[in-house]
Design a protein around this motif. Structure first.
Motif, PDB file in Angstrom:
ATOM      1  N   ILE A  71      41.431  30.221  42.312  1.00  0.00           N
ATOM      2  CA  ILE A  71      42.212  31.291  41.692  1.00  0.00           C
ATOM      3  C   ILE A  71      43.490  30.703  41.099  1.00  0.00           C
ATOM      4  CG2 ILE A  71      43.441  31.991  43.780  1.00  0.00           C
ATOM      5  CD1 ILE A  71      42.099  34.859  42.206  1.00  0.00           C
ATOM      6  N   SER A  72      44.006  31.368  40.076  1.00  0.00           N
ATOM      7  CA  SER A  72      45.140  30.854  39.315  1.00  0.00           C
ATOM      8  C   SER A  72      46.423  30.719  40.132  1.00  0.00           C
ATOM      9  CB  SER A  72      45.396  31.751  38.111  1.00  0.00           C
ATOM     10  OG  SER A  72      45.590  33.100  38.519  1.00  0.00           O
ATOM     11  N   CYS A 117      41.548  36.585  48.100  1.00  0.00           N
ATOM     12  CA  CYS A 117      41.248  37.277  46.853  1.00  0.00           C
ATOM     13  C   CYS A 117      39.917  37.998  47.025  1.00  0.00           C
ATOM     14  CB  CYS A 117      41.242  36.337  45.650  1.00  0.00           C
ATOM     15  SG  CYS A 117      40.082  34.969  45.720  1.00  0.00           S
ATOM     16  N   ASP A 119      37.517  41.780  45.505  1.00  0.00           N
ATOM     17  CA  ASP A 119      37.394  42.972  44.676  1.00  0.00           C
ATOM     18  C   ASP A 119      37.378  44.234  45.540  1.00  0.00           C
ATOM     19  OD1 ASP A 119      37.287  41.459  42.332  1.00  0.00           O
ATOM     20  OD2 ASP A 119      35.126  41.178  42.525  1.00  0.00           O
ATOM     21  N   ASP A 134      47.138  40.443  40.757  1.00  0.00           N
ATOM     22  CA  ASP A 134      45.844  39.899  40.365  1.00  0.00           C
ATOM     23  C   ASP A 134      45.945  38.406  40.080  1.00  0.00           C
ATOM     24  OD1 ASP A 134      44.612  42.395  40.522  1.00  0.00           O
ATOM     25  OD2 ASP A 134      45.056  42.857  38.428  1.00  0.00           O
ATOM     26  N   PHE A 136      43.313  34.976  38.482  1.00  0.00           N
ATOM     27  CA  PHE A 136      42.211  34.733  37.566  1.00  0.00           C
ATOM     28  C   PHE A 136      41.435  33.487  37.980  1.00  0.00           C
ATOM     29  CE2 PHE A 136      45.603  37.061  35.661  1.00  0.00           C
ATOM     30  CZ  PHE A 136      44.946  38.137  35.125  1.00  0.00           C
ATOM     31  N   GLU A 141      36.810  35.659  35.548  1.00  0.00           N
ATOM     32  CA  GLU A 141      36.940  36.915  36.288  1.00  0.00           C
ATOM     33  C   GLU A 141      38.330  37.050  36.890  1.00  0.00           C
ATOM     34  OE1 GLU A 141      33.836  37.466  39.163  1.00  0.00           O
ATOM     35  OE2 GLU A 141      32.269  37.122  37.675  1.00  0.00           O
ATOM     36  N   LYS A 142      38.680  38.290  37.178  1.00  0.00           N
ATOM     37  CA  LYS A 142      39.955  38.620  37.793  1.00  0.00           C
ATOM     38  C   LYS A 142      39.675  39.140  39.202  1.00  0.00           C
ATOM     39  CE  LYS A 142      41.890  42.598  36.471  1.00  0.00           C
ATOM     40  NZ  LYS A 142      42.700  43.591  35.741  1.00  0.00           N
ATOM     41  N   SER A 143      40.553  38.822  40.158  1.00  0.00           N
ATOM     42  CA  SER A 143      40.429  39.328  41.527  1.00  0.00           C
ATOM     43  C   SER A 143      41.778  39.826  42.015  1.00  0.00           C
ATOM     44  CB  SER A 143      39.949  38.241  42.491  1.00  0.00           C
ATOM     45  OG  SER A 143      38.593  37.966  42.322  1.00  0.00           O
ATOM     46  N   ARG A 144      41.726  40.751  42.945  1.00  0.00           N
ATOM     47  CA  ARG A 144      42.918  41.246  43.614  1.00  0.00           C
ATOM     48  C   ARG A 144      43.359  40.201  44.646  1.00  0.00           C
ATOM     49  NH1 ARG A 144      43.743  46.738  43.266  1.00  0.00           N
ATOM     50  NH2 ARG A 144      44.535  46.873  45.408  1.00  0.00           N
TER      51      ARG A 144
END
Length: 150
Positions: A71-72, A117, A119, A134, A136, A141-144
């Motif tokens: 994740i970012s 992270c 969904d 969020d 990325f 895709e994006k995740s919470r």
């Protein structure tokens, strides 16, 4: 129930790898899990740590404690990942059992917070995680992202 840390029980490596692959992997990512767990038993690194929850000798749940969950937000660590409880065992607070151990291990390593992270909405809030925004993934895709204090 028995919660085992792969580093303390390296004989679980193949069984836990197969379990993780069955729950989370596909043909393209099977090798990723195998390679990760192959290198997770060394004591040279604090992370990653992998956990197996067993009932009468059979793995019925798992999770990992890793530096980043693809994740970012690489400024945040450590991350709870790959949490899974077999469907027949859900609703018995077993995920909380795993999370509590991961929190303890995170605290021993000097961390003040734990991240994940997902969904899912509403599930982790019940376990004192707070949504912080969020992130990325490399595949677009994006995740919470959630955090909790350890």
């Amino acid at each position: 129930m028995e919660l085992l840390n792969l580093r303390e029980s390296p004989e679980l490596k193949n069984e836990l790898t197969e379990y993780l692959q069955l729950q989370w992997a596909n043909d393209e990512t099977n090798e990723l899990y195998r390679d990760c767990l192959d290198h997770a038993t060394t004591e040279k690194l604090a992370l990653p740590m992998w956990y197996a929850l067993k009932d009468e000798g059979t793995i019925i749940g798992c999770a990992g404690l890793i530096p980043n969950d693809f994740i970012s937000r690489m400024d945040l660590m450590p991350w709870l990942c790959a949490l899974f409880i077999d469907e027949a065992y859900r609703g018995k607070n077993l995920s909380r059992l795993i999370i509590d151990q991961i929190k303890k291990d995170s605290q021993k390593l000097g961390y003040q917070k734990l991240y994940l992270c997902t969904d899912h909405v509403g599930l982790y809030e019940k376990m004192n995680f707070t949504y912080i925004g969020d992130g990325f993934h490399p595949w677009g895709e994006k995740s919470r992202i959630y955090e909790t204090h350890v």
